[in-house]
Design a protein around this motif. Structure first.
Motif, PDB file in Angstrom:
ATOM      1  N   UNK A  75       0.832  -1.208   0.000  1.00  0.00           N
ATOM      2  CA  UNK A  75       0.000   0.000   0.000  1.00  0.00           C
ATOM      3  C   UNK A  75       0.862   1.252   0.000  1.00  0.00           C
ATOM      4  N   UNK A  76       1.913   1.245   0.826  1.00  0.00           N
ATOM      5  CA  UNK A  76       2.817   2.398   0.890  1.00  0.00           C
ATOM      6  C   UNK A  76       3.528   2.630  -0.429  1.00  0.00           C
ATOM      7  N   UNK A  77       3.927   1.535  -1.078  1.00  0.00           N
ATOM      8  CA  UNK A  77       4.588   1.655  -2.390  1.00  0.00           C
ATOM      9  C   UNK A  77       3.651   2.266  -3.425  1.00  0.00           C
ATOM     10  N   UNK A  78       2.418   1.749  -3.480  1.00  0.00           N
ATOM     11  CA  UNK A  78       1.448   2.269  -4.459  1.00  0.00           C
ATOM     12  C   UNK A  78       1.180   3.750  -4.207  1.00  0.00           C
ATOM     13  N   UNK A  79       0.973   4.075  -2.935  1.00  0.00           N
ATOM     14  CA  UNK A  79       0.701   5.475  -2.587  1.00  0.00           C
ATOM     15  C   UNK A  79       1.890   6.363  -2.985  1.00  0.00           C
ATOM     16  N   UNK A  80       3.106   5.910  -2.657  1.00  0.00           N
ATOM     17  CA  UNK A  80       4.287   6.714  -2.959  1.00  0.00           C
ATOM     18  C   UNK A  80       4.475   6.939  -4.452  1.00  0.00           C
ATOM     19  N   UNK A  81       4.171   5.909  -5.250  1.00  0.00           N
ATOM     20  CA  UNK A  81       4.297   6.047  -6.708  1.00  0.00           C
ATOM     21  C   UNK A  81       3.283   7.077  -7.229  1.00  0.00           C
ATOM     22  N   UNK A  82       2.050   6.967  -6.756  1.00  0.00           N
ATOM     23  CA  UNK A  82       1.019   7.925  -7.175  1.00  0.00           C
ATOM     24  C   UNK A  82       1.366   9.344  -6.758  1.00  0.00           C
ATOM     25  N   UNK A  83       1.887   9.470  -5.538  1.00  0.00           N
ATOM     26  CA  UNK A  83       2.299  10.781  -4.997  1.00  0.00           C
ATOM     27  C   UNK A  83       3.404  11.375  -5.867  1.00  0.00           C
TER      28      UNK A  83
ATOM     29  N   UNK B 269       8.506   3.848   3.491  1.00  0.00           N
ATOM     30  CA  UNK B 269       8.188   3.196   2.214  1.00  0.00           C
ATOM     31  C   UNK B 269       7.588   4.196   1.226  1.00  0.00           C
ATOM     32  N   UNK B 270       6.603   4.993   1.654  1.00  0.00           N
ATOM     33  CA  UNK B 270       5.992   5.883   0.651  1.00  0.00           C
ATOM     34  C   UNK B 270       6.904   7.055   0.285  1.00  0.00           C
ATOM     35  N   UNK B 271       7.742   7.485   1.232  1.00  0.00           N
ATOM     36  CA  UNK B 271       8.714   8.532   0.882  1.00  0.00           C
ATOM     37  C   UNK B 271       9.717   7.990  -0.149  1.00  0.00           C
ATOM     38  N   UNK B 272      10.234   6.799   0.117  1.00  0.00           N
ATOM     39  CA  UNK B 272      11.208   6.200  -0.805  1.00  0.00           C
ATOM     40  C   UNK B 272      10.587   6.005  -2.180  1.00  0.00           C
ATOM     41  N   UNK B 273       9.323   5.542  -2.202  1.00  0.00           N
ATOM     42  CA  UNK B 273       8.648   5.327  -3.490  1.00  0.00           C
ATOM     43  C   UNK B 273       8.431   6.651  -4.209  1.00  0.00           C
ATOM     44  N   UNK B 274       8.133   7.707  -3.449  1.00  0.00           N
ATOM     45  CA  UNK B 274       7.942   9.032  -4.046  1.00  0.00           C
ATOM     46  C   UNK B 274       9.240   9.564  -4.656  1.00  0.00           C
ATOM     47  N   UNK B 275      10.336   9.458  -3.892  1.00  0.00           N
ATOM     48  CA  UNK B 275      11.645   9.892  -4.409  1.00  0.00           C
ATOM     49  C   UNK B 275      12.013   9.091  -5.669  1.00  0.00           C
TER      50      UNK B 275
END
Lengths: 143, 143
Positions: free
Chosen positions: A88-96, B125-131
């Motif tokens: 979930x965190x990965x998907x959210x981060x990619x969208x962000x 996780x979401x920060x890393x995915x965002x970067x």
């Protein structure tokens, strides 16, 4: 009634904070996430400023059973670090990273009447709806 | 890494962050709830308890730009992404935040303030995915 007023006030202050901080501006968010480009570190300070205020209050308050308005305190109880949390965190981060919007800023920018923000918000609501209909079966909580 | 000092806005970032923290504290101490935007929205879609406060909080967020404009012109909100990107990103953010039980506010501000290891993992996780996403889009694909 009182809890409706405090929630409205909290939402309003939250939104004003997003506007003031620059977090409601996707260009600024992407400038922060672009660590290999001309990096704008501002948004790290948004999180620091928020936590500086909320951490002491959360620590003081978390042992209580009721809020000041006698509402039952409802804090998350799940402590498992599982596959759902990470995927979930990965998907959210990619969208962000693709759009520069996370949920709060998307709502604030929609409130400002920006058509693109509204499109993002509608897609986000659809994503939440798809999760509701499907995710429980697709990804086991544990494992 | 090159820091873009002309884009760096430390004072408004900290002050806006403090407002976000304050809003989270208000919702905790009066309503006994976590100010996680994706959780508040998702709860509305799923018919969870507390429709009143959830709706009030969301209305507060949506109304923030109007309240701001009573005193000053809105700060810039620049959305570069095109419609297909916005729709894909919105779907990912909506689905991902529900699967991962939170977003920047619920995990990033409130969860870290509760010193929750689960929220720390989600935030990393979401920060890393965002970067990583911005790196791929801006520097590898050079869109």
């Amino acid at each position: 009634m009182k809890t409706t007023v405090t929630a409205l006030l909290a939402g309003l202050i939250f939104g004003l904070g997003l506007l003031l901080s620059g977090m409601a501006n996707p260009e600024k968010v992407l400038g922060f996430l672009d660590i290999a480009g001309a990096w704008d570190p501002s948004l790290a300070l948004v999180m620091a400023g928020a936590i500086a205020v909320s951490l002491p209050a959360f620590q003081l308050f978390k042992g209580r059973k009721e809020s000041l308005l006698k509402e039952t305190l409802q804090l998350p109880t799940n402590t498992h670090i599982d596959r759902r949390l990470v995927i979930g965190g990965l998907m959210f981060g990619i969208g962000w990273g693709l759009a520069g919007f996370c949920p709060g800023p998307a709502l604030v920018a929609s409130g400002a009447g920006l058509e693109k923000a509204l499109i993002f918000t509608l897609a986000m609501l659809a994503g939440m709806g798809i999760f509701r209909l499907s995710a429980h079966k697709m990804i086991p909580a544990r494992g | 890494m090159t820091i873009d000092w002309t884009a760096f806005t430390p004072v408004t970032a900290l002050a806006g962050g403090a407002l976000i923290g304050l809003a989270s504290v208000l919702l905790l101490i009066f309503n006994g709830r976590i100010a996680g935007i994706s959780g508040v929205l998702g709860g509305l879609l799923e018919g969870s308890s507390g429709i009143g406060w959830r709706l009030a909080f969301i209305i507060g967020l949506l109304a923030a730009p109007l309240a701001w404009q009573l005193f000053a012109p809105l700060p810039p909100i620049k959305i570069e992404a095109g419609y297909p990107t916005l729709i894909a990103a919105g779907l990912l953010v909506g689905f991902g935040t529900r699967l991962g039980s939170g977003c920047t506010s619920g995990h990033g501000v409130c969860g870290l303030s509760r010193l929750s290891p689960r929220s720390l993992v989600a935030t990393l996780v979401f920060m890393a995915a965002g970067f990583a996403t911005v790196y791929v889009v801006r520097h590898l694909l050079a869109v």
